[in-house]
Design a protein around this motif. Structure first.
Motif, PDB file in Angstrom:
ATOM      1  N   LEU A  15       0.861  -1.138  -0.051  1.00 13.37           N
ATOM      2  CA  LEU A  15      -0.075  -0.072  -0.078  1.00 13.37           C
ATOM      3  C   LEU A  15       0.821   1.245  -0.073  1.00 13.37           C
ATOM      4  CD1 LEU A  15      -2.761  -0.960   2.642  1.00 13.37           C
ATOM      5  CD2 LEU A  15      -3.268  -0.920   0.038  1.00 13.37           C
ATOM      6  N   LEU A  16       2.021   1.326   0.649  1.00 15.54           N
ATOM      7  CA  LEU A  16       2.862   2.238   1.030  1.00 15.54           C
ATOM      8  C   LEU A  16       3.656   2.577  -0.455  1.00 15.54           C
ATOM      9  CD1 LEU A  16       4.001   2.200   4.347  1.00 15.54           C
ATOM     10  CD2 LEU A  16       2.737   3.932   3.713  1.00 15.54           C
ATOM     11  N   ASP A  17       3.866   1.444  -1.239  1.00 20.43           N
ATOM     12  CA  ASP A  17       4.770   1.591  -2.356  1.00 20.43           C
ATOM     13  C   ASP A  17       3.856   2.196  -3.323  1.00 20.43           C
ATOM     14  OD1 ASP A  17       7.037   0.577  -1.391  1.00 20.43           O
ATOM     15  OD2 ASP A  17       6.671  -1.559  -2.095  1.00 20.43           O
ATOM     16  N   CYS A  18       2.462   1.796  -3.437  1.00 19.69           N
ATOM     17  CA  CYS A  18       1.402   2.191  -4.356  1.00 19.69           C
ATOM     18  C   CYS A  18       1.250   3.996  -4.197  1.00 19.69           C
ATOM     19  CB  CYS A  18      -0.016   1.552  -4.381  1.00 19.69           C
ATOM     20  SG  CYS A  18       0.271   0.062  -5.062  1.00 19.69           S
ATOM     21  N   ALA A  19       1.130   4.132  -2.761  1.00 23.16           N
ATOM     22  CA  ALA A  19       1.006   5.556  -2.417  1.00 23.16           C
ATOM     23  C   ALA A  19       1.975   6.468  -2.752  1.00 23.16           C
ATOM     24  CB  ALA A  19       0.619   5.580  -0.793  1.00 23.16           C
ATOM     25  N   ASN A  20       3.506   5.771  -2.640  1.00 20.03           N
ATOM     26  CA  ASN A  20       4.643   6.830  -3.162  1.00 20.03           C
ATOM     27  C   ASN A  20       4.567   6.872  -4.638  1.00 20.03           C
ATOM     28  OD1 ASN A  20       5.731   7.373  -0.789  1.00 20.03           O
ATOM     29  ND2 ASN A  20       6.630   5.226  -0.594  1.00 20.03           N
ATOM     30  N   GLN A  21       4.331   5.849  -5.439  1.00 19.23           N
ATOM     31  CA  GLN A  21       4.220   5.688  -6.780  1.00 19.23           C
ATOM     32  C   GLN A  21       3.053   6.796  -7.516  1.00 19.23           C
ATOM     33  OE1 GLN A  21       4.027   1.933  -8.747  1.00 19.23           O
ATOM     34  NE2 GLN A  21       4.152   2.725 -10.541  1.00 19.23           N
ATOM     35  N   HIS A  22       1.921   6.900  -6.731  1.00 22.89           N
ATOM     36  CA  HIS A  22       0.754   7.423  -7.461  1.00 22.89           C
ATOM     37  C   HIS A  22       0.104   8.728  -6.839  1.00 22.89           C
ATOM     38  CE1 HIS A  22       0.603   4.237 -10.135  1.00 22.89           C
ATOM     39  NE2 HIS A  22       0.362   3.265  -9.153  1.00 22.89           N
ATOM     40  N   LEU A  23       0.539   8.629  -5.322  1.00 23.16           N
ATOM     41  CA  LEU A  23      -0.195   9.776  -4.686  1.00 23.16           C
ATOM     42  C   LEU A  23       0.697  10.951  -4.402  1.00 23.16           C
ATOM     43  CD1 LEU A  23      -2.752   7.789  -2.558  1.00 23.16           C
ATOM     44  CD2 LEU A  23      -3.245   9.042  -4.632  1.00 23.16           C
TER      45      LEU A  23
END
Length: 520
Positions: free
Chosen positions: A199-207
């Motif tokens: 979840l944190l990886d996706c947040a870093n990548q997209h948000l």
């Protein structure tokens, strides 16, 4: 992973450097020193994970060096090498908390084995520390959502100490991530920490943009929550398109059916009210439709499905004993109205109450004890709370209709118990189970067991065994019938099992019982 080898003999150092495959062990850097003073300088300038040190050295020896290391960096694992098998050395090493103690000359594979064990301990300690930190952080973050100001203030202070510059006027936006295979079951294929990372990886990548930070936790509904916060207007740069990219990224990474609910942007002091609006969306998604939902724009459908005509029909089907038809009809009604979006939490609750009323009224008319229908696997509380989502409701309806249909066949429980007893007596030579007997009288094993115990005062399994023992005793009093034939006559293909069963009830083996009767 970094290693330091300390030995005053260059031949020993060169031998270890060439004889031990450090890269295969996952060791990136190997430092060497020929005395304690040089070793200390290397330790001060580099992060050393494992120290491999000789004890006998001119000047400051290995024990003194290890004492210094123990005080300087207690986490460093230390392996001592010595050419003397001295108990005094071993005793001092233990006191200093050294990881291992090796007598020289030792083959290189023995030193490698010790290093492998040390590396394994380091990795295990790291994992435990990471898990503890993540769990601690999750517990701290979840208190930010508390309605209790003291809890919120305490969490802010804790996060500040952990390096997160958040305060009551920070801008926040929450993402509630409902991973259905996770929240619906007790067993999971992924750990919480693994999901946190994704979840944190996706947040870093997209948000995330400069000035925007992310925290993650698990709420009491087993849903993951990502909290974005900033102390400037950078949070307003998170677009709808970025949220959609984030959602699609999670779905791709997790490979599960997921719903993501996004709150409005507000300040941390208003987080409870802001999150509540989003929880209303979560609760009203009773069909568990995967998708991305925004609390500011997505509207709850409050148009309830029409029930009056269906209730009349289902009551008529119940009264005529058409349980299979009423079951199929109710499930069809639920599926259709869920598909066209006619159910939210309130309407599903109302539907559950209306249906429960006609089922319980029917049961009362037939003198069926509702409470006796529930089991340990599916209890009364499970059914009464099954209105929370479509799948739970269908499970509850299927269970209760099946249980009522089975129980409604019993208009004279004593007659059914007598039929069960006759079946047991007629099949005394077979290996019959509780399920066999329950099937014969058309009851579920759970309901039949309760009914039998209520009528007979003992459970059906004990009754079957008692009847078999009584029959065995009659046969054993005839000396012409071999004991193994007695066992076979009573359905026991395993003679040892028969002996154990008989002795459990009579405190004697079949052979001992026969001898006692013959000499009486």
């Amino acid at each position: 992973m970094n290693v330091l080898i300390v030995d005053d003999q260059l031949s020993v150092l060169n031998g270890m450097m060439s004889g031990i495959n450090f890269s295969a062990l996952g060791i990136h850097n190997v430092y060497t020193a020929t005395n304690a003073a040089d070793a200390k300088e290397i330790i001060k300038e580099n992060k050393i994970h494992i120290l491999l040190s000789d004890i006998e050295m001119p000047g400051e020896n290995g024990l003194t060096l290890n004492k210094w290391v123990h005080e300087y960096d207690a986490a460093m694992l230390r392996i001592l090498l010595t050419s003397h098998a001295s108990f005094k050395y071993a005793q001092q090493s233990i006191k200093l908390g050294c990881f291992d103690y090796i007598i020289q000359p030792a083959p290189y594979h023995e030193i490698e084995d010790a290093m492998i064990r040390a590396i394994s301990k380091i990795m295990s300690d790291r994992q435990q520390a990471h898990t503890y930190k993540a769990e601690l952080l999750s517990n701290v973050v979840i208190n930010l959502f508390s309605s209790n100001p003291a809890n919120k203030h305490q969490s802010i202070e804790a996060l500040n100490q952990l390096g997160y510059p958040i305060h009551s006027h920070s801008f926040i936006q929450s993402f509630i991530i409902d991973i259905y295979p996770y929240s619906k079951t007790a067993s999971h294929t992924m750990s919480d920490m693994h999901i946190f990372g994704k979840l944190l990886d996706c947040a870093n990548q997209h948000l995330l943009v400069p000035g925007l930070r992310a925290l993650v936790c698990i709420n009491r509904y087993k849903q993951f929550v990502i909290l974005l916060f900033s102390n400037n207007d950078s949070i307003y740069t998170v677009s709808t398109e970025a949220c959609r990219s984030f959602y699609e990224g999670i779905c791709t990474e997790m490979g599960f059916q997921i719903s993501s609910y996004v709150t409005a942007i507000d300040t941390l002091e208003n987080i409870h009210a802001t999150t509540y609006a989003c929880h209303v969306l979560v609760q009203n998604n009773v069909a568990k439709r995967a998708g991305l939902y925004f609390s500011e724009s997505d509207v709850i459908n409050d148009e309830a499905a029409s029930l009056s005509a269906s209730i009349v029909k289902w009551t008529r089907l119940l009264d005529s004993g058409q349980f299979e038809s009423v079951h199929e009809n109710i499930l069809s009604f639920i599926n259709y109205n869920a598909t066209i979006g006619k159910f939210n939490l309130k309407s599903l609750c109302d539907f559950h109450q209306s249906l429960t009323k006609i089922l319980f009224v029917f049961s009362h008319k037939r003198n069926i004890d509702i409470m006796s229908l529930f089991t340990e696997l599916y209890n009364y509380h499970d059914y009464m709370s099954s209105f929370k989502d479509i799948d739970c409701l269908k499970e509850g309806i299927s269970f209760i209709i099946k249980a009522i249909s089975t129980a409604s066949e019993d208009e004279g429980s004593k007659d059914n118990i007598q039929r069960a007893i006759d079946y047991i007596l007629n099949n005394i030579s077979s290996d019959i189970s509780v399920k066999d007997v329950a099937d014969h009288v058309h009851f579920t094993p759970e309901y039949f067991s309760k009914l039998f115990k209520k009528e007979m005062g003992e459970n059906v399994k004990n009754y079957i065994l008692r009847i078999k023992v009584d029959a065995a005793k009659d046969l054993l009093e005839n000396p012409n019938i071999p004991v193994n034939i007695v066992a076979a006559e009573l359905g026991y293909s395993n003679f040892s099992h028969f002996t154990q069963m008989f002795k459990k009830h009579e405190k004697l083996t079949p052979t001992e019982y026969r001898k006692q009767k013959l000499h009486a």
